[in-house]
Design a protein around this motif. Structure first.
Motif, PDB file in Angstrom:
ATOM      1  N   ILE A 190      12.632   5.243   2.056  1.00 17.77           N
ATOM      2  CA  ILE A 190      12.159   5.498   0.691  1.00 17.77           C
ATOM      3  C   ILE A 190      10.637   5.568   0.663  1.00 17.77           C
ATOM      4  O   ILE A 190      10.048   6.448   0.031  1.00 17.77           O
ATOM      5  CB  ILE A 190      12.672   4.413  -0.264  1.00 17.77           C
ATOM      6  CG1 ILE A 190      14.194   4.530  -0.427  1.00 17.77           C
ATOM      7  CG2 ILE A 190      11.985   4.514  -1.627  1.00 17.77           C
ATOM      8  CD1 ILE A 190      14.819   3.384  -1.199  1.00 17.77           C
ATOM      9  N   LEU A 191       9.972   4.654   1.357  1.00 22.18           N
ATOM     10  CA  LEU A 191       8.507   4.655   1.415  1.00 22.18           C
ATOM     11  C   LEU A 191       7.980   5.929   2.068  1.00 22.18           C
ATOM     12  O   LEU A 191       7.006   6.532   1.595  1.00 22.18           O
ATOM     13  CB  LEU A 191       8.018   3.431   2.203  1.00 22.18           C
ATOM     14  CG  LEU A 191       8.270   2.057   1.570  1.00 22.18           C
ATOM     15  CD1 LEU A 191       7.832   0.955   2.530  1.00 22.18           C
ATOM     16  CD2 LEU A 191       7.520   1.926   0.247  1.00 22.18           C
ATOM     17  N   VAL A 192       8.624   6.329   3.161  1.00 25.83           N
ATOM     18  CA  VAL A 192       8.192   7.536   3.867  1.00 25.83           C
ATOM     19  C   VAL A 192       8.350   8.762   2.968  1.00 25.83           C
ATOM     20  O   VAL A 192       7.483   9.654   2.944  1.00 25.83           O
ATOM     21  CB  VAL A 192       8.977   7.704   5.177  1.00 25.83           C
ATOM     22  CG1 VAL A 192       8.722   9.090   5.787  1.00 25.83           C
ATOM     23  CG2 VAL A 192       8.593   6.618   6.170  1.00 25.83           C
ATOM     24  N   GLU A 193       9.454   8.820   2.226  1.00 28.44           N
ATOM     25  CA  GLU A 193       9.659   9.957   1.319  1.00 28.44           C
ATOM     26  C   GLU A 193       8.559  10.000   0.265  1.00 28.44           C
ATOM     27  O   GLU A 193       8.073  11.085  -0.108  1.00 28.44           O
ATOM     28  CB  GLU A 193      11.031   9.849   0.652  1.00 28.44           C
ATOM     29  CG  GLU A 193      12.214  10.084   1.582  1.00 28.44           C
ATOM     30  CD  GLU A 193      12.250  11.504   2.128  1.00 28.44           C
ATOM     31  OE1 GLU A 193      11.783  12.430   1.445  1.00 28.44           O
ATOM     32  OE2 GLU A 193      12.728  11.684   3.265  1.00 28.44           O
ATOM     33  N   GLN A 194       8.154   8.835  -0.221  1.00 25.95           N
ATOM     34  CA  GLN A 194       7.076   8.783  -1.214  1.00 25.95           C
ATOM     35  C   GLN A 194       5.767   9.293  -0.618  1.00 25.95           C
ATOM     36  O   GLN A 194       5.026  10.056  -1.249  1.00 25.95           O
ATOM     37  CB  GLN A 194       6.903   7.350  -1.726  1.00 25.95           C
ATOM     38  CG  GLN A 194       8.062   6.868  -2.577  1.00 25.95           C
ATOM     39  CD  GLN A 194       7.905   5.408  -2.980  1.00 25.95           C
ATOM     40  OE1 GLN A 194       6.904   4.766  -2.672  1.00 25.95           O
ATOM     41  NE2 GLN A 194       8.903   4.882  -3.677  1.00 25.95           N
ATOM     42  N   VAL A 195       5.463   8.884   0.614  1.00 24.73           N
ATOM     43  CA  VAL A 195       4.236   9.313   1.277  1.00 24.73           C
ATOM     44  C   VAL A 195       4.259  10.822   1.541  1.00 24.73           C
ATOM     45  O   VAL A 195       3.237  11.516   1.375  1.00 24.73           O
ATOM     46  CB  VAL A 195       4.036   8.526   2.589  1.00 24.73           C
ATOM     47  CG1 VAL A 195       2.959   9.184   3.450  1.00 24.73           C
ATOM     48  CG2 VAL A 195       3.665   7.098   2.280  1.00 24.73           C
ATOM     49  N   LYS A 196       5.402  11.342   1.948  1.00 26.95           N
ATOM     50  CA  LYS A 196       5.511  12.785   2.162  1.00 26.95           C
ATOM     51  C   LYS A 196       5.130  13.548   0.896  1.00 26.95           C
ATOM     52  O   LYS A 196       4.381  14.544   0.941  1.00 26.95           O
ATOM     53  CB  LYS A 196       6.939  13.153   2.575  1.00 26.95           C
ATOM     54  CG  LYS A 196       7.282  12.826   4.008  1.00 26.95           C
ATOM     55  CD  LYS A 196       8.782  12.883   4.250  1.00 26.95           C
ATOM     56  CE  LYS A 196       9.367  14.250   3.960  1.00 26.95           C
ATOM     57  NZ  LYS A 196      10.823  14.291   4.259  1.00 26.95           N
TER      58      LYS A 196
END
Length: 249
Positions: A190-196
């Motif tokens: 979820i965090l990685v998707e937000q950063v993307k």
């Protein structure tokens, strides 16, 4: 304890064990109680449960009493004694006469210490499930009274309960670890998707390109993706230091 009284007490003990096998049960407390029940049901003087550590050395996890000399006797089987042999062979050893020449020859330090402590007979039952042996149940007597077949069968049953209890705890712990790891992976994603999304918007590029640049920077600087993503989302990291991906045609 004989006849119906012992059968009734045994049924109560198995119910006690069953009631204890919850997600958060205290395995050490349960094993402590089982060692005490062995003394109660089998008319032996002392009982202890030993488990093998990752190196295969036996360690005391429960004893029917906490007398120092008895605990030392259990600990001594880290190196030698019937429990060591029992653990390695996976076979039961009963009615061992600790005053005999054969015991003195097989386990000189152990047999001597046992006699000094007042024990003249010992029994070792493996904690075994199918082909897996994880430790041993050790029983001591201060007399040469032999355990009969029914007593030995009962001792094996109690050892079986101890084995299942320990393996149940290990299964629960492993299950918890796996659930935690899975949840951590999901949260990290979820965090990685937000950063993307954040980086793609800032750079005017695709989320795939943003992820490639994000991951490349993390690898070059030996950063964990989750920690790196958290620092970007919180604003603690200046994203201008990341090389933006080339414009897409």
């Amino acid at each position: 304890m004989i006849g119906m009284a012992r059968e009734q007490r045994l049924a109560e003990i198995f119910m006690e064990v069953a009631d204890s096998l919850t997600d958060d049960f205290d395995v050490l407390d349960l094993l402590q109680r089982l060692s005490t029940r062995c003394v109660e049901l089998l008319d032996v003087s002392a009982a202890g449960i030993l488990l093998a550590d990752p190196l295969g050395k036996l360690r005391v996890v429960a004893a029917s009493d906490e007398h120092t000399r008895l605990l030392e006797l259990f600990v001594l089987q880290h190196d030698q004694g019937p429990c060591v042999d029992c653990y390695h062979s996976g076979t039961t050893r009963t009615n061992i006469d600790l005053t005999s020449p054969s015991a003195a020859a097989s386990w000189p330090s152990f047999a001597t210490r046992a006699r000094e402590t007042g024990y003249v007979t010992t029994h070792a039952i493996p904690l075994r499930l199918r082909n897996r042996t994880i430790g041993a149940l050790n029983l001591f007597q201060k007399t040469h009274h032999r355990l009969g077949e029914s007593d030995i069968a009962l001792a094996k049953a109690l050892a079986g309960v101890a084995t299942i209890t320990i393996l149940q705890q290990r299964t629960l712990e492993q299950s918890y670890i796996e659930r935690t790891q899975l949840q951590t992976a999901l949260d990290s994603r979820i965090l990685v998707e937000q950063v993307k999304g954040i980086l793609a918007e800032r750079w005017g590029t695709s989320t795939d390109g943003a992820f490639t640049a994000f991951r490349s920077y993390a690898r070059q600087h030996h950063l964990r993706l989750t920690d790196f993503a958290t620092s970007i989302i919180s604003g603690a990291f200046d994203t201008s230091t990341i090389a933006a991906p080339a414009p897409e045609s």
